[in-house]
Design a protein around this motif. Structure first.
Motif, PDB file in Angstrom:
ATOM      1  N   SER A 178       0.836  -1.200   0.000  1.00 45.56           N
ATOM      2  CA  SER A 178       0.000   0.000   0.000  1.00 45.56           C
ATOM      3  C   SER A 178       0.871   1.250   0.000  1.00 45.56           C
ATOM      4  O   SER A 178       1.919   1.284   0.644  1.00 45.56           O
ATOM      5  N   MET A 180      -0.424   4.082   1.082  1.00 42.68           N
ATOM      6  CA  MET A 180      -1.258   5.017   1.845  1.00 42.68           C
ATOM      7  C   MET A 180      -0.453   5.941   2.760  1.00 42.68           C
ATOM      8  O   MET A 180      -0.854   7.079   2.977  1.00 42.68           O
ATOM      9  N   LEU A 181       0.664   5.473   3.309  1.00 37.62           N
ATOM     10  CA  LEU A 181       1.429   6.364   4.195  1.00 37.62           C
ATOM     11  C   LEU A 181       2.007   7.523   3.381  1.00 37.62           C
ATOM     12  O   LEU A 181       1.924   8.684   3.789  1.00 37.62           O
ATOM     13  N   SER A 184      -0.905   9.808   2.191  1.00 41.85           N
ATOM     14  CA  SER A 184      -1.504  10.551   3.313  1.00 41.85           C
ATOM     15  C   SER A 184      -0.556  11.636   3.818  1.00 41.85           C
ATOM     16  O   SER A 184      -1.007  12.688   4.271  1.00 41.85           O
ATOM     17  N   ASN A 218      -4.436  -1.825  -0.412  1.00 51.26           N
ATOM     18  CA  ASN A 218      -5.146  -1.039   0.603  1.00 51.26           C
ATOM     19  C   ASN A 218      -4.452  -1.173   1.958  1.00 51.26           C
ATOM     20  O   ASN A 218      -3.550  -1.985   2.123  1.00 51.26           O
ATOM     21  N   CYS A 219      -4.891  -0.387   2.915  1.00 53.11           N
ATOM     22  CA  CYS A 219      -4.307  -0.439   4.260  1.00 53.11           C
ATOM     23  C   CYS A 219      -5.113  -1.411   5.112  1.00 53.11           C
ATOM     24  O   CYS A 219      -6.337  -1.356   5.129  1.00 53.11           O
ATOM     25  N   ASN A 221      -4.046  -1.873   8.425  1.00 53.98           N
ATOM     26  CA  ASN A 221      -3.550  -1.530   9.773  1.00 53.98           C
ATOM     27  C   ASN A 221      -2.425  -2.416  10.286  1.00 53.98           C
ATOM     28  O   ASN A 221      -2.380  -2.722  11.474  1.00 53.98           O
ATOM     29  N   CYS A 225       4.405   0.093   7.583  1.00 53.01           N
ATOM     30  CA  CYS A 225       4.852   1.307   6.893  1.00 53.01           C
ATOM     31  C   CYS A 225       5.474   2.280   7.886  1.00 53.01           C
ATOM     32  O   CYS A 225       6.566   2.814   7.666  1.00 53.01           O
ATOM     33  N   ILE A 235       0.929   6.938  11.085  1.00 53.69           N
ATOM     34  CA  ILE A 235      -0.268   6.466  10.375  1.00 53.69           C
ATOM     35  C   ILE A 235      -1.495   7.310  10.729  1.00 53.69           C
ATOM     36  O   ILE A 235      -2.553   7.146  10.125  1.00 53.69           O
ATOM     37  N   ASN A 237      -1.755  10.102   9.800  1.00 54.01           N
ATOM     38  CA  ASN A 237      -1.982  10.797   8.516  1.00 54.01           C
ATOM     39  C   ASN A 237      -2.953  10.014   7.634  1.00 54.01           C
ATOM     40  O   ASN A 237      -3.699  10.600   6.856  1.00 54.01           O
ATOM     41  N   ILE A 238      -2.911   8.673   7.744  1.00 52.84           N
ATOM     42  CA  ILE A 238      -3.832   7.850   6.930  1.00 52.84           C
ATOM     43  C   ILE A 238      -5.269   8.098   7.385  1.00 52.84           C
ATOM     44  O   ILE A 238      -6.185   8.224   6.557  1.00 52.84           O
ATOM     45  N   ASN A 242      -8.254   9.509   5.051  1.00 53.15           N
ATOM     46  CA  ASN A 242      -9.535   8.817   4.894  1.00 53.15           C
ATOM     47  C   ASN A 242     -10.709   9.743   5.218  1.00 53.15           C
ATOM     48  O   ASN A 242     -11.752   9.684   4.565  1.00 53.15           O
TER      49      ASN A 242
END
Ligand code: SF4
Ligand code: FES
Length: 254
Positions: A178, A180-181, A184, A218-219, A221, A225, A235, A237-238, A242
């Motif tokens: 992912s 995402m980090l 985000s 996808n994340c 959790n 990361c 995280i 920031n994720i 969202n």
């Protein structure tokens, strides 16, 4: 200063190009000073390979100060190696012992093709940035910016997010590959400031859609990361990203 030297066995990923299957080669790094950085150790190995008429190991680097985001590799299965909040160029050989075997492999993800050996194509990050990693509204000149009140808390959070150097370690460490980090962090450093707010939700929606289309996962959790990030990006920031994405869904319905 210590002048202790160590000898190491390296298992290095060698791959001639994106379509080559690749293999782990065994190489030896001899008389390596513990004061050297990991990349300086690779420089020595490459010098010896070149002297013997062999192909040096391809790897990326630029600043070698932990600020540009060019370096990176999996070292014994950990992105950027064993030290927390440390880029590969800032990792020192004092963290290894004489006789160690070190596995060195590229960051792997569907969206990051291996170009050669440890060099990967991170242009997918640029494509995500092109979808909204900027502010296009008129924010005025410098005096206007200074006249805009920003809370200390938001200024600090924004600066923390802006520390992301785009290295890709978060993607390589994540079991879902992912991004995402990274995304985000880019969204957070803008949305936390007044100048970034007018386009915030649309920006989040566009960047997340691009991230999905490029094949990042996808994340779920895992927080790998955050553990791998050399800049300590949180995280949290994720969660902020969202929330912006959810707002964009409601805006679309209005
Ligand atoms: S979030 Fe951290 S690990 Fe991911 S690209 Fe930015 S600096 Fe690298
Ligand atoms: S070479 Fe610039 S961060 Fe490592």
């Amino acid at each position: 200063m210590s002048t202790q030297t160590i000898n190491l066995k390296l298992k290095v990923w060698r791959q001639d190009g994106p379509s080559d299957k690749g293999r782990l080669d065994t190489l030896h790094a001899k008389n390596i000073s513990k004061d050297m950085s990991f990349l300086e150790m690779l420089d020595i190995v490459n010098e010896n390979l070149s002297k013997r008429g062999l192909e040096p190991i391809a790897f990326d680097s630029d600043c070698r100060e932990g600020i540009c985001g060019m370096c990176g590799a999996m070292v014994n299965g950990q992105a950027h190696g064993p030290e927390s909040e440390t880029t590969l160029c800032q990792l020192h050989m004092r963290h290894f012992d004489d006789g160690d075997t070190i596995y060195i492999e590229p960051f792997r993800a569907r969206a990051f093709k291996v170009i050669k050996d440890l060099v990967i194509d991170r242009s997918a990050f640029d494509q995500i940035i092109q979808k909204g990693g900027f502010i296009s509204v008129n924010t005025g000149g410098a005096p206007d910016a200074n006249a805009t009140p920003i809370s200390q808390e938001n200024a600090n959070l924004s600066m923390d997010a802006a520390a992301c150097i785009g290295c890709g370690a978060c993607v390589a460490a994540c079991p879902n590959a992912s991004a995402m980090l990274f995304v985000s962090a880019k969204i957070s450093h803008m949305v936390l400031l007044p100048q970034g707010q007018p386009e915030a939700s649309q920006r989040a929606s566009n960047m997340i859609c691009e991230m999905d289309q490029l094949g990042f996962g996808n994340c779920s959790n895992e927080r790998e990361c955050e553990a791998a990030c050399p800049k300590g990006i949180s995280i949290g920031n994720i969660a902020r990203m969202n929330r912006e994405f959810v707002k964009s869904v409601f805006l679309d319905r209005e």
